[in-house]
Scaffold this active site. Structure first.
Site, mmCIF file in Angstrom:
data_model
loop_
_atom_site.group_PDB
_atom_site.id
_atom_site.type_symbol
_atom_site.label_atom_id
_atom_site.label_comp_id
_atom_site.label_asym_id
_atom_site.label_seq_id
_atom_site.Cartn_x
_atom_site.Cartn_y
_atom_site.Cartn_z
ATOM 1 N N PHE A 131 0.773 -1.117 -0.093
ATOM 2 C CA PHE A 131 0.040 0.010 -0.090
ATOM 3 C C PHE A 131 0.797 1.347 0.179
ATOM 4 O O PHE A 131 1.653 1.454 1.007
ATOM 5 C CB PHE A 131 -0.864 0.125 1.169
ATOM 6 C CG PHE A 131 -1.861 1.106 1.227
ATOM 7 C CD1 PHE A 131 -3.007 1.157 0.518
ATOM 8 C CD2 PHE A 131 -1.610 2.276 1.949
ATOM 9 C CE1 PHE A 131 -3.962 2.234 0.371
ATOM 10 C CE2 PHE A 131 -2.354 3.175 1.918
ATOM 11 C CZ PHE A 131 -3.542 3.428 1.137
ATOM 12 N N ASP A 166 9.540 2.695 0.866
ATOM 13 C CA ASP A 166 8.274 3.366 1.533
ATOM 14 C C ASP A 166 8.328 3.036 2.973
ATOM 15 O O ASP A 166 7.884 2.191 3.432
ATOM 16 C CB ASP A 166 7.133 2.771 0.922
ATOM 17 C CG ASP A 166 5.730 3.324 1.478
ATOM 18 O OD1 ASP A 166 5.757 3.904 2.690
ATOM 19 O OD2 ASP A 166 4.786 3.018 1.071
ATOM 20 N N LYS A 180 3.669 10.094 8.132
ATOM 21 C CA LYS A 180 3.051 9.664 9.324
ATOM 22 C C LYS A 180 3.562 10.169 10.690
ATOM 23 O O LYS A 180 3.560 11.139 11.155
ATOM 24 C CB LYS A 180 2.969 8.188 9.368
ATOM 25 C CG LYS A 180 1.927 7.663 8.412
ATOM 26 C CD LYS A 180 1.689 6.194 8.751
ATOM 27 C CE LYS A 180 0.487 5.474 7.636
ATOM 28 N NZ LYS A 180 -0.763 5.720 8.200
#
Length: 390
Positions: free
Chosen positions: A124, A209, A238
């Site tokens: 994702f 990522d 994040k």
């Protein structure tokens, strides 16, 4: 627009690992806003720097130098492999930008045909059209045709298939060291080293990522450190802002050589408010004692989850993850939504994931007492689910 399957609750305030609903009910937050609130809620240091910056300057745009960007970039380059940094607002933007960096690198290196990126099923990378295509998840792509081109998907762990997917048009290999949304599925250090070797062998960039795995979540500042490798490009977000929206693309000078004036940009990226918070987050999380504390807490959490697996063998199939990015893979007859709902009824917040998994993502500041309490609550939730589906 009705795009969220929201829980019917409004939280009025937070403190540390706890959230308080409008009616005063208290919830232990082991979802951390999907691994965002690295330092919990209303951390005094973050509140102080945000208030101080708010009194001075909010936004000027990237038409001018931004002092905070230079400060945070210096810290990121000192603490990581990177020599260049681009600031944005989210993980999807960071991943999208990382894709652009990889393609542009080969373009300016005289190989414009090298545009394709090999990625892994179950990944994702965000919700933009390019990052959806990078992950290749049919559920998320449905209705958004045509699919952005340039991506080849292979199964994680299949190194032979990975090498077979590399062609003269391949620019990079892109992966999450731990697939969070995809079910807390980890790449082993051995596989990461082998992938790094493949990139070197074929002249590819390694793009990581670390939107979910970064900023201390695994017990190192970034997860790639566990494998003893370095990427060429990395997406971060994040936890970097501790709850304030901020993302970044990190790269070596060589990998970033194509990113010249006009090739990329952001109106809000790296604004003074975001930089004030990110700078303080990095100061706190990068301290060796803090990261050692995360690793110690991770051992306690893993032990607790393993004990729950043994106690609730009819519900839990496997404990996954590393550091404070952990998950419970559930038996096929148990849906993650059921466990998330049961835990919420018991005043514990968890996060669902793919591959029939539920994520357990405490803030990095969680105490041993918080972890012990979470395990007690989770045990009650698992018992409730077992009764309902048994």
């Amino acid at each position: 627009m009705g795009t969220y399957g929201r829980q019917n609750i409004v939280f009025a305030r937070g403190e540390g690992c706890w959230l308080f609903a409008e009616n005063g009910d208290r919830y232990l937050d082991f979802g951390s806003g999907v691994a965002v609130n690295a330092l919990g809620h209303a951390h005094p240091a973050l509140v102080a720097v945000l208030k101080a910056q708010a009194d001075k300057l909010w936004h000027t745009s990237n038409l001018y130098r931004v002092e905070g960007q230079e400060t945070v970039a210096e810290k990121l380059t000192r603490l990581t492999f990177a020599e260049r940094v681009f600031f944005c607002n989210s993980g999807a933007e960071a991943c999208e930008g990382a894709i652009k960096v990889a393609r542009r690198y080969h373009y300016v290196s005289g190989h414009p045909e090298r545009q394709r990126i090999v990625t892994f099923r179950g990944a994702f990378h965000g919700r933009t059209l390019a990052t959806l295509a990078a992950a290749g998840n049919e559920k998320y792509l449905e209705g958004f045709a045509p699919e952005a081109g340039g991506f080849d998907h292979v199964d994680a762990g299949d190194l032979a298939a990975l090498e077979a997917a590399i062609s003269p048009e391949t620019a990079a290999i892109m992966l999450e060291p731990i697939q969070g949304e995809g079910g807390v599925r980890s790449f082993s250090p051995e596989d990461l080293r082998a992938i790094r070797d493949l990139c070197d062998k074929h002249g590819l960039l390694l793009v990581l990522d670390e939107v979910q795995t970064g900023v201390g979540r695994t017990g190192k500042l970034f997860a790639y450190e566990w494998a003893g490798i370095t990427p060429d490009v990395m997406a971060v977000a994040k936890g970097l802002g501790g709850g304030f929206p901020v993302g970044a693309i990190l790269a070596t000078a060589e990998a970033a050589k194509g990113m010249t004036p006009g090739t990329h940009g952001s109106t809000f990226g790296g604004n003074p408010l975001a930089m004030a918070v990110a700078s303080t987050v990095l100061d706190i999380v990068s301290e060796p004692e803090f990261l050692e504390g995360v690793r110690t807490k991770a051992l306690h959490l893993k032990q607790g989850l393993s004990g729950l697996k043994d106690q609730h063998a009819d519900v839990v199939e496997e404990v996954r993850g590393a550091g404070l990015l952990t998950g419970l893979k559930l038996k096929a007859h148990v849906s993650p939504q059921k466990l998330v709902a049961a835990a919420m009824d018991e005043k514990l917040l968890l996060v669902g994931a793919g591959d029939n998994c539920v994520r357990v993502l405490p803030p990095l500041i969680a105490s041993d007492k918080d972890i012990a309490e979470a395990m007690q609550i989770l045990s009650r939730a698992l018992s409730r689910v077992d009764r309902e589906v048994g």
